[in-house]
Design a protein around this motif. Structure first.
Motif, PDB file in Angstrom:
ATOM      1  N   GLU A 189      -8.821  37.300 -24.303  1.00  0.00           N
ATOM      2  CA  GLU A 189      -7.835  38.152 -23.645  1.00  0.00           C
ATOM      3  C   GLU A 189      -8.056  38.240 -22.143  1.00  0.00           C
ATOM      4  O   GLU A 189      -9.189  38.371 -21.668  1.00  0.00           O
ATOM      5  CB  GLU A 189      -7.870  39.556 -24.244  1.00  0.00           C
ATOM      6  CG  GLU A 189      -7.378  39.623 -25.680  1.00  0.00           C
ATOM      7  CD  GLU A 189      -7.292  41.042 -26.184  1.00  0.00           C
ATOM      8  OE1 GLU A 189      -6.605  41.258 -27.188  1.00  0.00           O
ATOM      9  OE2 GLU A 189      -7.901  41.938 -25.567  1.00  0.00           O
ATOM     10  N   ASN A 246      -7.521  33.232 -31.489  1.00  0.00           N
ATOM     11  CA  ASN A 246      -6.616  34.142 -32.172  1.00  0.00           C
ATOM     12  C   ASN A 246      -6.480  35.446 -31.391  1.00  0.00           C
ATOM     13  O   ASN A 246      -7.481  36.035 -30.960  1.00  0.00           O
ATOM     14  CB  ASN A 246      -7.139  34.452 -33.575  1.00  0.00           C
ATOM     15  CG  ASN A 246      -7.024  33.263 -34.497  1.00  0.00           C
ATOM     16  OD1 ASN A 246      -6.406  32.256 -34.147  1.00  0.00           O
ATOM     17  ND2 ASN A 246      -7.628  33.359 -35.663  1.00  0.00           N
ATOM     18  N   HIS A 247      -5.250  35.841 -31.191  1.00  0.00           N
ATOM     19  CA  HIS A 247      -4.926  37.090 -30.504  1.00  0.00           C
ATOM     20  C   HIS A 247      -5.303  37.060 -29.020  1.00  0.00           C
ATOM     21  O   HIS A 247      -5.471  38.109 -28.404  1.00  0.00           O
ATOM     22  CB  HIS A 247      -5.576  38.293 -31.204  1.00  0.00           C
ATOM     23  CG  HIS A 247      -5.316  38.337 -32.673  1.00  0.00           C
ATOM     24  ND1 HIS A 247      -4.049  38.483 -33.188  1.00  0.00           N
ATOM     25  CD2 HIS A 247      -6.148  38.221 -33.733  1.00  0.00           C
ATOM     26  CE1 HIS A 247      -4.113  38.464 -34.513  1.00  0.00           C
ATOM     27  NE2 HIS A 247      -5.369  38.300 -34.859  1.00  0.00           N
ATOM     28  N   TYR A 302      -4.548  37.125 -25.278  1.00  0.00           N
ATOM     29  CA  TYR A 302      -3.441  37.856 -24.661  1.00  0.00           C
ATOM     30  C   TYR A 302      -3.543  37.745 -23.143  1.00  0.00           C
ATOM     31  O   TYR A 302      -4.621  37.881 -22.564  1.00  0.00           O
ATOM     32  CB  TYR A 302      -3.486  39.332 -25.089  1.00  0.00           C
ATOM     33  CG  TYR A 302      -2.358  40.167 -24.546  1.00  0.00           C
ATOM     34  CD1 TYR A 302      -1.111  40.157 -25.168  1.00  0.00           C
ATOM     35  CD2 TYR A 302      -2.522  40.942 -23.409  1.00  0.00           C
ATOM     36  CE1 TYR A 302      -0.060  40.917 -24.671  1.00  0.00           C
ATOM     37  CE2 TYR A 302      -1.480  41.707 -22.907  1.00  0.00           C
ATOM     38  CZ  TYR A 302      -0.251  41.687 -23.543  1.00  0.00           C
ATOM     39  OH  TYR A 302       0.791  42.421 -23.049  1.00  0.00           O
ATOM     40  N   ASP A 355      -1.748  31.971 -32.500  1.00  0.00           N
ATOM     41  CA  ASP A 355      -1.448  33.394 -32.627  1.00  0.00           C
ATOM     42  C   ASP A 355      -1.788  34.154 -31.349  1.00  0.00           C
ATOM     43  O   ASP A 355      -2.434  35.196 -31.371  1.00  0.00           O
ATOM     44  CB  ASP A 355      -2.222  33.978 -33.815  1.00  0.00           C
ATOM     45  CG  ASP A 355      -1.614  35.300 -34.293  1.00  0.00           C
ATOM     46  OD1 ASP A 355      -0.502  35.633 -33.833  1.00  0.00           O
ATOM     47  OD2 ASP A 355      -2.251  35.984 -35.101  1.00  0.00           O
ATOM     48  N   SER A 356      -1.343  33.593 -30.225  1.00  0.00           N
ATOM     49  CA  SER A 356      -1.657  34.174 -28.920  1.00  0.00           C
ATOM     50  C   SER A 356      -0.376  34.534 -28.183  1.00  0.00           C
ATOM     51  O   SER A 356       0.645  33.868 -28.343  1.00  0.00           O
ATOM     52  CB  SER A 356      -2.481  33.185 -28.083  1.00  0.00           C
ATOM     53  OG  SER A 356      -3.703  32.900 -28.728  1.00  0.00           O
ATOM     54  N   GLY A 390       2.442  33.544 -32.317  1.00  0.00           N
ATOM     55  CA  GLY A 390       2.383  34.213 -31.016  1.00  0.00           C
ATOM     56  C   GLY A 390       3.757  34.318 -30.379  1.00  0.00           C
ATOM     57  O   GLY A 390       4.750  33.772 -30.865  1.00  0.00           O
TER      58      GLY A 390
END
Length: 438
Positions: free
Chosen positions: A144, A171-172, A174, A195-196, A219
């Protein structure tokens, strides 16, 4: 006092006598790994090998040497050599500080680096090169709010391993920024995002790769802009799977030396109910001189394809643009030149407009619509508008073919010199008017 190296600082300097030391290099004077250190006699925190160092001078049991610095950290401070030996541990020690990292000019052999959140990783233009030493993991994994820029990534080995990419956005991930990179050689992918959200990839040069060069899986709100991409070994340069709200803008994709001549420029597919309302914007790109489709989109809810130049789909039987099962389509101001089959091929799409496009020199049909409804097809120029040979030969057989569609408006289009027919249509409740055949 001065010391020639970190080794001398650690082993030969008595901190109780000399509390301030100018170190001339990490290994040797002038190797850019030195700096000014002061002794903190009460410190007992973990060492990192670059900014906090433990003394090995006889009798010293507590205290730390601490580097004086401002701004970002330099990997040379942690022992990176850029001489072909594996520098991964030195890079990772620098990254563990959580601070921004600068990589000076040089070639560094590394793999498996993992950036922390809110961390920047940047070089001295693309003269700072990271070379892969392992082929079963990414060179760099980002989390992130991390950022990487002004670097080169290179693999001398061509390996098709899903984990082997130059950059992986975890993953995730951001608000990740990837900019001004040169990524070449045999990675499976240049950038792989899973999945970003809010990932921006811009101003990069990408050449080679075994599979797709940029992959985004799931994402939302991701941007691919102002990149140059060539020599793709996979089935597509950009591959999107269930990725919602993606903007692809101002990129150059293609080149006559593409490793796989049939590679698609952009392939996007949405088949996950969680991404039913996926949005895709393809704006002002140049997808040129490739054999595969410039754009293939399947199942997207909203698609805008605007102001692009497509000289693609040159393989016989391959359309330049293919849309299947999409809705809310805006196809405006595009120039499609020289396709091995159809310029724009659509099936089972509904609601949208196809306006102000120029489509020429296709082998079969300019615009082909099968079971499409509620479209306005207006003010397009379709046909052999620029003959390829001095005798004015025409490749296109049909200008526009509208099959089994309902409630479509076909108006004010210009058709020129198609060998079979300019306009073919069937279905119910279609409106056909003011078209011009030349």
């Amino acid at each position: 006092m001065t010391a020639n190296s970190i080794y001398q600082l650690v082993n030969n300097i008595d901190p109780s006598v000399n509390g301030f030391v100018n170190v001339l290099g990490f290994y040797n004077p002038g190797d850019h790994g030195g700096g000014d250190f002061f002794w903190d006699s009460t410190a007992n925190e973990d060492v990192d090998g670059g900014t906090i160092i433990k003394s090995a001078f006889p009798g010293v049991t507590i205290g730390r040497w601490k580097r004086r610095y401002t701004g970002e950290l330099n990997v040379k401070w942690f022992g990176a050599k850029s001489d072909g030996s594996n520098d991964s541990v030195y890079f990772q020690n620098a990254i563990k500080t959580g601070l921004n990292i600068f990589i000076p000019e040089g070639k560094y052999a590394v793999s498996g680096l993992v950036l922390q959140g809110n961390q920047a990783f940047f070089g001295e233009s693309t003269l700072s090169e990271l070379q892969a030493v392992e082929t079963d993991k990414p060179i760099l994994t980002m989390g992130e709010f991390s950022r990487v820029k002004e670097l080169s990534f290179y693999s001398a080995t061509y390996v098709a391993d899903p984990n082997f990419c130059a950059i992986k956005v975890n993953n995730h991930g951001y608000s990740v920024i990837i900019e001004n990179l040169r990524i070449t050689g045999g990675f499976t992918n240049a950038v792989n995002c899973i999945d970003s959200n809010n990932v921006s990839i811009f101003n990069c040069f990408i050449s080679g790769m075994v599979e797709s060069q940029i992959v985004i899986s799931k994402g939302t709100h991701n941007v691919i802009e102002n990149n140059t991409m060539e020599k793709c070994g996979g089935t597509s340069f950009i591959r999107l799977i269930n990725a919602a709200t993606v903007i692809i803008k101002n990129n150059y994709i293609g080149g006559s030396d593409t490793d796989r001549p049939s590679a698609q420029g952009i392939y996007a597919e949405s088949n996950d109910p969680d991404y039913h309302f996926a949005v895709l914007i393809i704006d002002s790109n140049d997808i040129d001189n490739i054999g595969g489709q410039a754009v293939a989109v399947v199942g997207y809810y909203s698609v805008r394809i605007k102001s692009n130049w497509f000289s693609a789909g040159r393989t016989v039987g391959v359309s330049s643009v293919y849309l299947n099962g999409c809705a809310r389509i805006d196809f405006t101001g595009n120039d499609i030149y020289t396709s091995g089959y159809m310029g724009l091929q659509m099936a089972d799409c509904e609601v949208g407009s196809i306006t102000n496009n120029q489509i020429e020199q296709c082998k079969d049909t300019g615009i082909f619509m099968l079971r499409c409804k509620e479209f306005c097809i207006q003010s397009n120029q379709i046909g052999s508008l620029t003959p390829k040979d001095p005798n004015g030969g025409c490749d296109m057989k049909v200008g526009l073919s509208e099959n089994q569609g309902d409630y479509n408006i076909i108006s004010s289009n210009i058709f020129k010199g198609n060998t079979s027919t300019n306009l073919y249509y069937e279905g119910a409740n279609n409106v056909i008017n003011n078209n011009i055949s030349m």
